[in-house]
Design an enzyme around this catalytic site. Structure first.
Site, PDB file in Angstrom:
ATOM      1  N   LYS A   1       0.849  -1.206   0.000  1.00 55.12           N
ATOM      2  CA  LYS A   1       0.000   0.000   0.000  1.00 55.12           C
ATOM      3  C   LYS A   1       0.874   1.241   0.000  1.00 55.12           C
ATOM      4  O   LYS A   1       1.758   1.393   0.846  1.00 55.12           O
ATOM      5  CB  LYS A   1      -0.914   0.019   1.226  1.00 55.12           C
TER       6      LYS A   1
ATOM      7  N   ASP B   1      -3.434   4.304  -2.074  1.00 52.09           N
ATOM      8  CA  ASP B   1      -4.380   4.766  -1.038  1.00 52.09           C
ATOM      9  C   ASP B   1      -4.350   6.297  -0.977  1.00 52.09           C
ATOM     10  O   ASP B   1      -3.815   6.885  -0.044  1.00 52.09           O
ATOM     11  CB  ASP B   1      -3.955   4.131   0.300  1.00 52.09           C
TER      12      ASP B   1
ATOM     13  N   LYS C   1      -7.267   8.172  -1.490  1.00 46.40           N
ATOM     14  CA  LYS C   1      -8.600   8.625  -1.013  1.00 46.40           C
ATOM     15  C   LYS C   1      -9.096   9.851  -1.773  1.00 46.40           C
ATOM     16  O   LYS C   1      -9.340  10.920  -1.188  1.00 46.40           O
ATOM     17  CB  LYS C   1      -8.560   8.934   0.484  1.00 46.40           C
TER      18      LYS C   1
ATOM     19  N   ASP D   1     -13.331  14.754  -4.787  1.00 43.06           N
ATOM     20  CA  ASP D   1     -13.362  16.011  -5.550  1.00 43.06           C
ATOM     21  C   ASP D   1     -14.587  15.953  -6.458  1.00 43.06           C
ATOM     22  O   ASP D   1     -15.416  15.039  -6.327  1.00 43.06           O
ATOM     23  CB  ASP D   1     -12.052  16.125  -6.359  1.00 43.06           C
TER      24      ASP D   1
ATOM     25  N   THR E   1     -11.825   6.385  10.595  1.00 45.70           N
ATOM     26  CA  THR E   1     -11.961   5.872  11.971  1.00 45.70           C
ATOM     27  C   THR E   1     -11.455   6.881  12.999  1.00 45.70           C
ATOM     28  O   THR E   1     -11.692   6.721  14.186  1.00 45.70           O
ATOM     29  CB  THR E   1     -11.203   4.539  12.133  1.00 45.70           C
TER      30      THR E   1
ATOM     31  N   ARG F   1       3.220  -1.384  10.684  1.00 45.30           N
ATOM     32  CA  ARG F   1       4.340  -1.537  11.614  1.00 45.30           C
ATOM     33  C   ARG F   1       4.636  -2.945  12.114  1.00 45.30           C
ATOM     34  O   ARG F   1       5.824  -3.257  12.290  1.00 45.30           O
ATOM     35  CB  ARG F   1       4.167  -0.546  12.772  1.00 45.30           C
TER      36      ARG F   1
HETATM   37  O1  C5P Z   1       1.213   0.401  11.161  1.00 42.04           O
HETATM   38  P1  C5P Z   1      -0.260   0.095  11.067  1.00 42.04           P
HETATM   39  O2  C5P Z   1      -0.544  -1.379  10.879  1.00 42.04           O
HETATM   40  O3  C5P Z   1      -1.050   0.689  12.189  1.00 42.04           O
HETATM   41  O4  C5P Z   1      -0.692   0.819   9.704  1.00 42.04           O
HETATM   42  C1  C5P Z   1      -2.023   0.817   9.285  1.00 42.04           C
HETATM   43  C2  C5P Z   1      -2.171   1.488   7.964  1.00 42.04           C
HETATM   44  O5  C5P Z   1      -3.565   1.546   7.673  1.00 42.04           O
HETATM   45  C3  C5P Z   1      -1.654   2.925   7.899  1.00 42.04           C
HETATM   46  O6  C5P Z   1      -1.207   3.141   6.556  1.00 42.04           O
HETATM   47  C4  C5P Z   1      -2.878   3.738   8.198  1.00 42.04           C
HETATM   48  O7  C5P Z   1      -2.846   5.011   7.609  1.00 42.04           O
HETATM   49  C5  C5P Z   1      -3.975   2.900   7.532  1.00 42.04           C
HETATM   50  N1  C5P Z   1      -5.312   3.099   8.086  1.00 42.04           N
HETATM   51  C6  C5P Z   1      -5.616   2.880   9.424  1.00 42.04           C
HETATM   52  N2  C5P Z   1      -6.894   3.073   9.872  1.00 42.04           N
HETATM   53  C7  C5P Z   1      -7.837   3.473   9.029  1.00 42.04           C
HETATM   54  C8  C5P Z   1      -7.553   3.690   7.691  1.00 42.04           C
HETATM   55  C9  C5P Z   1      -6.263   3.492   7.238  1.00 42.04           C
HETATM   56  O8  C5P Z   1      -4.753   2.496  10.193  1.00 42.04           O
HETATM   57  N3  C5P Z   1      -9.057   3.601   9.474  1.00 42.04           N
END
Ligand code: C5P
Length: 246
Positions: A42, A69, A71, A74, A128, A219
């Site tokens: 992603k 991603d 999003k 517009d 979220t 992560r």
């Molecule tokens: O490191 P981690 O697993 O928390 O990363 C989650 C990824 O998903 C990040 O790129 C974050 O921006 C994305 N994301 C999220 N929650 C959302 C939408 C997208 O954590 N509701």
């Protein structure tokens, strides 16, 4: 214990590794250790704004399915043009905000449909990070769940291929949307890994059991001492719990 007969079918590369980096060097180092057969990638707003389409094209050329991603939100013609450009980059998935409305989503779908390579087009419903008071402040009545469901149904009605949502919303959405509609879920943490800044997390196997089709994981993989081993461990867990699609 789930019997073999009851096992769900999942995509063997349902894990989408979130490349939340600001420079291409780190990305290419990480990705050189990953196999496009075992995961997808992603690229979000930060990395894209730093490195642009060249990095996306490089990842696609290296054989990876890329979820762009960005999003988009517009007027319909602008979003249609952006989605067409994403299709030209060869990405596997691209997303728009459902709050852009039906005409915007339909225009995005029509633009993609005219392309020789057609990415999956999915929608973000309610971020979220938005609490109930945030929703009311921007004039959205009802609780987050009601808004998510209404916008997911609108995305489906507009011909989109799925939504990004929390694993905790998937079960209800799954009951309300058709079989072909996909659920892409972040907020995933393998048991025993750091939660970081996520609030409510779900394990990969639980998220898939609830109905997720694709898992966005950052992560726990990218910050692991050995990202490949972290990915392999997650995949082994998934592969032992589900039947893999061809
Ligand atoms: O490191 P981690 O697993 O928390 O990363 C989650 C990824 O998903 C990040 O790129 C974050 O921006 C994305 N994301 C999220 N929650 C959302 C939408 C997208 O954590 N509701």
């Amino acid at each position: 214990m789930v019997s073999e007969k009851e096992k769900k079918i999942v995509d063997p590369k349902c894990v989408i590794v979130a490349l939340d980096f600001s420079d291409s060097g780190k990305v290419l180092e990480l990705v050189s250790g990953l196999d496009p057969h075992n995961c997808r990638l992603k690229v979000g707003k930060e990395l894209y704004t730093h490195c642009g389409p060249a990095l996306v094209e490089r990842l696609v050329a290296d054989g990876f399915d890329v979820f762009l991603d960005l999003k988009f939100h517009d007027i319909p013609s602008t979003v249609a043009g952006a989605c067409a450009a994403a299709a030209d980059l060869g990405v596997w998935m691209v997303n728009v905000h459902a709050l852009g409305g039906r005409r915007m989503m339909v225009a995005a779908g029509e633009a993609v449909a005219q392309k020789p390579h057609q990415p999956l087009l999915i929608a973000v419903t309610i971020l979220t990070s938005m609490g109930e008071s945030d929703l009311h402040e921007i004039g959205l009545a009802g609780c987050a769940k009601e808004n998510v469901l209404r916008l997911a149904k609108l995305a489906e009605l507009s011909g989109l291929n799925g939504v990004v949502c929390s694993p905790l919303e998937v079960e209800v959405l799954n009951q309300q949307c058709g079989e072909a509609f996909n659920f892409v879920t972040p907020g995933i943490r393998p048991a025993g890994t750091a939660v970081n800044d996520q609030k409510r997390v779900t394990t990969p196997v639980d998220a898939l059991s609830l109905g997720s089709n694709y898992l966005v994981i950052g992560r726990p993989i990218t910050a692991a001492t050995d990202p490949l081993v972290a990915l392999q461990t997650i995949n082994a867990d998934i592969h032992s719990s589900f039947i893999l699609s061809a």
